[in-house]
Design a protein around this motif. Structure first.
Motif, mmCIF file in Angstrom:
data_model
loop_
_atom_site.group_PDB
_atom_site.id
_atom_site.type_symbol
_atom_site.label_atom_id
_atom_site.label_comp_id
_atom_site.label_asym_id
_atom_site.label_seq_id
_atom_site.Cartn_x
_atom_site.Cartn_y
_atom_site.Cartn_z
ATOM 1 N N ALA A 108 0.830 -1.201 0.000
ATOM 2 C CA ALA A 108 0.000 0.000 0.000
ATOM 3 C C ALA A 108 0.868 1.256 0.000
ATOM 4 O O ALA A 108 0.537 2.269 -0.635
ATOM 5 C CB ALA A 108 -0.922 -0.008 1.224
ATOM 6 N N ALA A 125 -2.523 -2.727 -8.429
ATOM 7 C CA ALA A 125 -3.047 -2.826 -7.061
ATOM 8 C C ALA A 125 -4.418 -3.482 -7.052
ATOM 9 O O ALA A 125 -4.688 -4.390 -6.248
ATOM 10 C CB ALA A 125 -3.106 -1.431 -6.443
ATOM 11 N N CYS A 156 -5.313 -7.186 -5.539
ATOM 12 C CA CYS A 156 -6.332 -7.376 -4.492
ATOM 13 C C CYS A 156 -7.306 -8.491 -4.870
ATOM 14 O O CYS A 156 -7.635 -9.368 -4.043
ATOM 15 C CB CYS A 156 -7.086 -6.070 -4.255
ATOM 16 S SG CYS A 156 -6.089 -4.779 -3.472
ATOM 17 N N SER A 182 -7.297 0.252 -1.882
ATOM 18 C CA SER A 182 -6.164 0.585 -2.755
ATOM 19 C C SER A 182 -6.451 1.832 -3.586
ATOM 20 O O SER A 182 -5.573 2.696 -3.761
ATOM 21 C CB SER A 182 -5.840 -0.598 -3.671
ATOM 22 O OG SER A 182 -5.449 -1.719 -2.927
#
Length: 391
Positions: free
Chosen positions: A93, A116, A120, A148
């Motif tokens: 992150a 990102a 996820c 995100s």
């Protein structure tokens, strides 16, 4: 006595001055916390993956795109080797935020966002277990993806704020440069006019004293009084320009105090120097916007100074300020010998008629100068009245 600062302020200043050291320290602290926790979750494999994920944070602001690639590869390896999330995944992150906040290339920032979100969703499906594996994967994946996106948006806002701050700083520097250039041009005009009057008076006095036996003490006193008065006025005006530089304000010296009487005093000083001036400055001059009045005064000063410089005895100047529709027109003419018009581009210093022409452009003003067909010289200035800021 030196003013004491709060510890937080000193720490913030240290962080701004040493971003590389701050990143290395942050990476070390992050590994100290998340590395052992990853060991508890996945043993030696978790420790290796945590180290590979967190170590690049030490150079995250120097090489954000490289760090993004390293952490993406580490996460892909984690999906193959470990069926559960690791505490070290929190470092990714930080990478997403860093790329959004510090990379100028839009493509790289959008790539970080896409990686990102994809990570996820991929992680959620890898880590979910039956029953309701698909449902749990979607809930976890969408939740992580939203987080995100929010982190990426925060980075974008920080980058935008930093860019705005830099733009404001550049604007302040540009304004300061404009103020200095404007002040230099203003001082040049003041000094050029005043010294021209002083030189004309001094030369006339020296000639009269050396060639005329009838030159009286009263004539000498009048000449010296004119010289002293001109010098005092120039000194006061230069001080005003310097004070303007020391205070926040517009790049141009304020013209609110310029009025018809200032133009008359300027004309009287030129007459005292030996140049007859037939002038028509109307009563409505004081009703003009301040910027227009200041521009007219500058134009009159520069034009009459040039007449003093370039003509001899027996020359008469004519000054007229008129309205032409929504514009103000100024004409200064003389009946002296013809001389060529100033040509070429204005010099970088912004002095003389060329510099005055450049400054008038800020009001959409136009200056033309050239010899008259019947002899003599004319300087004409046209300024739209509305550009002065008032109607």
């Amino acid at each position: 006595m030196q003013q004491r600062t709060f510890l937080a302020a000193r720490a913030a200043r240290w962080a701004r001055q040493r971003p590389g050291r701050l990143d290395a320290l942050s990476a070390a602290l992050t590994w100290t916390v998340l590395g052992p926790l990853s060991v508890l979750v996945a043993g030696v494999t978790g420790l290796v993956l945590a180290t590979v994920t967190i170590a690049p944070l030490a150079v995250r602001r120097r090489f954000p795109a490289v760090v993004l690639g390293c952490t993406t590869a580490a996460f892909a390896l984690q999906l193959l080797l470990v069926p559960i999330p690791l505490p070290a995944n929190a470092a990714q992150a930080i990478v997403v935020y860093t790329v959004a906040a510090h990379v100028a290339a839009t493509g790289v920032r959008l790539t970080a966002l896409a990686l990102a979100v994809t990570g996820c969703l991929a992680g959620a499906f890898r880590w979910s277990t039956p029953p309701q594996q698909t449902r749990n994967a979607l809930v976890i994946g969408v939740t992580l993806a939203i987080c995100s996106v929010l982190i990426w948006v925060i980075g974008e806002l920080v980058r935008g704020a930093r860019a705005n701050t830099a733009a404001l700083h550049d604007a302040r520097l540009q304004l300061a440069r404009q103020r200095r250039v404007s002040a230099a041009a203003e001082i040049h005009d003041i000094v050029a006019h005043s010294l021209t009057v002083v030189i004309v008076q001094a030369d006339a006095g020296a000639y009269a004293a050396g060639s005329s036996g009838s030159w009286r003490a009263a004539d000498a006193a009048a000449t010296l009084t004119t010289i002293a008065g001109t010098a005092r006025t120039a000194l006061a005006e230069v001080r005003g320009v310097i004070e303007m530089l020391q205070e926040p304000g517009p790049a141009e010296p304020a013209g609110a105090e310029v009025g018809r009487d200032d133009v008359r005093r300027l004309i009287d000083s030129v007459r005292t120097a030996g140049l007859p001036v037939r002038a028509d400055v109307p009563d409505w001059f004081d009703e003009l916007p301040a910027a227009v009045r200041l521009a007219v005064l500058r134009s009159v000063r520069e034009a009459l100074t040039n007449v003093l410089k370039h003509t001899g005895a027996g020359v008469t100047a004519r000054l007229a300020v008129e309205r032409e529709g929504d514009a103000i027109r100024l004409r200064v003419e003389d009946d002296g010998p013809a001389r060529p018009a100033p040509g070429g581009s204005p010099p970088p210093s912004g002095h003389g008629l060329a510099g005055l022409r450049e400054r008038l452009r800020g009001l959409d003003g136009v200056l033309t100068a050239g010899p008259l067909p019947e002899g003599g010289f004319r300087v004409a200035v046209t300024i739209p009245r509305a550009r002065g800021g008032e109607r």
